[in-house]
Design a protein around this motif. Structure first.
Motif, mmCIF file in Angstrom:
data_model
loop_
_atom_site.group_PDB
_atom_site.id
_atom_site.type_symbol
_atom_site.label_atom_id
_atom_site.label_comp_id
_atom_site.label_asym_id
_atom_site.label_seq_id
_atom_site.Cartn_x
_atom_site.Cartn_y
_atom_site.Cartn_z
ATOM 1 N N GLN A 198 36.563 59.193 45.246
ATOM 2 C CA GLN A 198 37.372 58.306 46.082
ATOM 3 C C GLN A 198 38.442 59.086 46.849
ATOM 4 O O GLN A 198 38.661 58.867 48.040
ATOM 5 N N MET A 199 39.115 59.999 46.177
ATOM 6 C CA MET A 199 40.198 60.731 46.831
ATOM 7 C C MET A 199 39.671 61.718 47.872
ATOM 8 O O MET A 199 40.301 61.914 48.914
ATOM 9 N N TYR A 200 38.522 62.318 47.611
ATOM 10 C CA TYR A 200 37.947 63.192 48.636
ATOM 11 C C TYR A 200 37.604 62.372 49.881
ATOM 12 O O TYR A 200 37.891 62.787 51.010
ATOM 13 N N ARG A 201 37.017 61.208 49.681
ATOM 14 C CA ARG A 201 36.643 60.374 50.828
ATOM 15 C C ARG A 201 37.880 59.858 51.555
ATOM 16 O O ARG A 201 37.899 59.732 52.776
ATOM 17 N N LEU A 202 38.936 59.550 50.794
ATOM 18 C CA LEU A 202 40.189 59.129 51.427
ATOM 19 C C LEU A 202 40.711 60.216 52.358
ATOM 20 O O LEU A 202 41.074 59.951 53.508
ATOM 21 N N TYR A 203 40.756 61.446 51.864
ATOM 22 C CA TYR A 203 41.274 62.542 52.669
ATOM 23 C C TYR A 203 40.344 62.876 53.835
ATOM 24 O O TYR A 203 40.789 63.046 54.976
ATOM 25 N N ALA A 204 39.055 63.001 53.545
ATOM 26 C CA ALA A 204 38.112 63.506 54.548
ATOM 27 C C ALA A 204 37.794 62.481 55.626
ATOM 28 O O ALA A 204 37.746 62.822 56.819
ATOM 29 N N ASP A 205 37.573 61.230 55.224
ATOM 30 C CA ASP A 205 37.065 60.228 56.167
ATOM 31 C C ASP A 205 38.120 59.246 56.656
ATOM 32 O O ASP A 205 37.850 58.462 57.558
ATOM 33 N N ARG A 206 39.294 59.272 56.059
ATOM 34 C CA ARG A 206 40.305 58.283 56.424
ATOM 35 C C ARG A 206 41.626 58.953 56.832
ATOM 36 O O ARG A 206 41.963 59.010 57.994
ATOM 37 N N ASP A 261 41.187 59.760 63.941
ATOM 38 C CA ASP A 261 41.920 58.501 64.003
ATOM 39 C C ASP A 261 41.698 57.790 62.674
ATOM 40 O O ASP A 261 40.557 57.469 62.331
ATOM 41 N N THR A 262 42.774 57.538 61.924
ATOM 42 C CA THR A 262 42.642 56.911 60.616
ATOM 43 C C THR A 262 42.180 55.464 60.773
ATOM 44 O O THR A 262 42.895 54.636 61.350
ATOM 45 N N PRO A 263 40.966 55.124 60.291
ATOM 46 C CA PRO A 263 40.493 53.744 60.416
ATOM 47 C C PRO A 263 41.209 52.832 59.416
ATOM 48 O O PRO A 263 41.362 53.180 58.242
ATOM 49 N N VAL A 264 41.653 51.681 59.881
ATOM 50 C CA VAL A 264 42.358 50.721 59.032
ATOM 51 C C VAL A 264 41.808 49.324 59.284
ATOM 52 O O VAL A 264 41.127 49.073 60.276
ATOM 53 N N ASP A 265 42.129 48.389 58.378
ATOM 54 C CA ASP A 265 41.692 47.008 58.561
ATOM 55 C C ASP A 265 42.684 46.264 59.440
ATOM 56 O O ASP A 265 43.604 46.853 60.016
ATOM 57 N N GLU A 266 42.506 44.945 59.528
ATOM 58 C CA GLU A 266 43.311 44.148 60.446
ATOM 59 C C GLU A 266 44.786 44.110 60.089
ATOM 60 O O GLU A 266 45.636 43.792 60.934
ATOM 61 N N THR A 267 45.129 44.464 58.848
ATOM 62 C CA THR A 267 46.540 44.489 58.456
ATOM 63 C C THR A 267 47.089 45.919 58.332
ATOM 64 O O THR A 267 48.195 46.114 57.853
ATOM 65 N N GLY A 268 46.293 46.894 58.757
ATOM 66 C CA GLY A 268 46.762 48.278 58.758
ATOM 67 C C GLY A 268 46.480 49.056 57.494
ATOM 68 O O GLY A 268 46.983 50.163 57.323
ATOM 69 N N ARG A 269 45.660 48.500 56.580
ATOM 70 C CA ARG A 269 45.360 49.172 55.323
ATOM 71 C C ARG A 269 44.123 50.049 55.449
ATOM 72 O O ARG A 269 43.145 49.666 56.092
ATOM 73 N N ILE A 270 44.170 51.221 54.801
ATOM 74 C CA ILE A 270 42.966 52.031 54.636
ATOM 75 C C ILE A 270 42.096 51.375 53.574
ATOM 76 O O ILE A 270 42.593 50.931 52.543
ATOM 77 N N ARG A 271 40.787 51.325 53.808
ATOM 78 C CA ARG A 271 39.894 50.666 52.839
ATOM 79 C C ARG A 271 38.845 51.657 52.332
ATOM 80 O O ARG A 271 37.872 51.944 53.016
#
Length: 395
Positions: A307-315, A320-330
């Motif tokens: 999970q943490m590798y994917r958070l760093y690498a893909d988010r 551009d950090t992808p976020v949901d409609e409220t600004g959260r990383i998912r």
């Protein structure tokens, strides 16, 4: 000392130093096998010794090649009592990082206090100069407010009415019904004070004022949403109110950092996993056991390090950090896939004591729980004596 697990309720009261070291080594191995990451080189992790915080530090050190500073509150060994798992985890991480020429320093103490914040700032100035990333991953049932001295205690309760549903004793496999009375207004207030975003805000404000946040620095805190099954006890309960507060603070901190140092603040919504915290939440161990069954069959299962590798690498460090409609990383996206959740919901309706072994991965849950404390590690002989006194030292 020969160390066997001592389990009381949903916690294990001891830990195995070699088992913890091997678990840390496995996470390091995983990160080293992944493509190298481009990102921060000086990282502060608040709540760095277990779970997502530990994985965050490992991924930063061995994925980014970052110098790290960890803050936590762990127990050293004394007399016939082992150290806590987080103590042994940190000792193993520091040894591995320093062997590769990385700075790896730690502060053991009450992270909610002003004293520990100031000690951390002083150590950053001494060892790192500034930090590029601040990970906030504290999990505690209690907090004393550093300004007022008021002591708060959190509760895991629904809001507005009783809640009743299935649960499981993950050590015995007994399925039962749990009923939880609703929280009072004061319990809601205290839970937000412990688990909300105020302390994260205090940390960032103090670090910013001290000049130890680098230009463009990021900060991230961790949250969870979960499925409708767990909403009454989690997202719509006292914990959910706390997460709402955490997410509100993220927007405030984002505005602050953007204006001061062109920085940013995020909340990352992570996957449901076996942690010391999640094991304490009614119905969650049963939900996670069913989820593991489904996700493993679909080849989607991740642990904290994945999970943490994917958070760093893909988010967090994507262009551009992808976020949901409220600004959260998912990074709970695989857990919350419609096909996954529909299968888990169907299993939830069927599961009972008779078919638990068939429908749920309780063995996987139990193994992950034991691994948190260094037990159940393959090829480790737990009948052999080990030295429980493992030091944490400054480099």
């Amino acid at each position: 000392m020969i160390i066997q697990p001592k389990i009381r309720g949903f916690i294990c009261t001891n830990a195995h130093p070699e088992g913890c070291a091997r678990q840390v080594g496995e996470q390091i191995r995983y990160i080293k096998e992944q493509p190298k990451l481009n990102g921060p080189k000086r990282v502060l992790v608040i709540g760095a010794s277990t779970g997502f915080g530990l994985a965050s530090r490992i991924a930063a050190a061995f994925g980014f090649g970052a110098d790290t500073l960890g803050v936590f509150f762990e127990r050293p060994a004394e007399k016939d009592r082992t150290a806590s798992a987080g103590w042994y985890n940190t000792a193993a991480l520091e040894a591995a990082a320093r062997a590769e020429g990385l700075v790896a320093e730690s502060i053991n103490g009450n992270a909610f206090s002003d004293e520990i914040k100031q000690e951390t700032i002083a150590l950053i100035k001494e060892k790192l100069g500034q930090v590029d990333l601040v990970v906030y991953s504290l999990a505690s049932p209690r907090r004393t407010h550093p300004k007022t001295g008021e002591a708060f205690t959190s509760v895991i309760k629904p809001i507005g009415g009783d809640y009743e549903n299935k649960t499981v004793n993950f050590m015995t496999g007994a399925v039962s019904t749990v009923s939880v009375a609703p929280a009072t207004e004061d319990e809601i207030r205290q839970t937000i004070a412990v688990m909300g975003g105020e302390d994260w805000q205090f940390w960032i404000e103090d670090l910013l004022e001290a000049g130890v946040l680098a230009e463009g620095a990021k900060t991230v805190a961790y949250s969870y949403i979960g499925p409708q099954i767990t909403y009454p006890i989690y997202r719509e309960g006292t914990i959910g109110r706390s997460k709402d507060d955490l997410e509100a603070k993220a927007h405030q901190l984002n505005d602050l950092l953007r204006g001061k140092i062109s920085g940013s603040a995020f909340v990352s919504v992570n996957k449901a996993l076996v942690t010391q915290s999640s094991s304490a939440i009614p119905i969650v161990p049963l939900y996670i056991s069913l989820l593991f069954k489904v996700m493993k069959e679909k080849g989607l299962h991740e642990g904290t390090i994945e999970q943490m590798y994917r958070l760093y690498a893909d988010r967090l460090y994507a262009t551009d950090t992808p976020v949901d409609e409220t600004g959260r990383i998912r990074i709970d996206d695989w857990e919350m896939r419609e096909d996954v959740q529909s299968e888990v919901a169907a299993l939830w309706e069927k599961v009972d004591a008779d078919n638990l072994g068939e429908l749920a991965d309780l063995e996987g849950y139990r193994n992950d729980f034991l691994h948190l404390f260094g037990f159940g590690v393959p090829d480790l002989d737990y009948a052999v004596e080990v030295e429980p006194n493992v030091p944490l030292t400054r480099s």
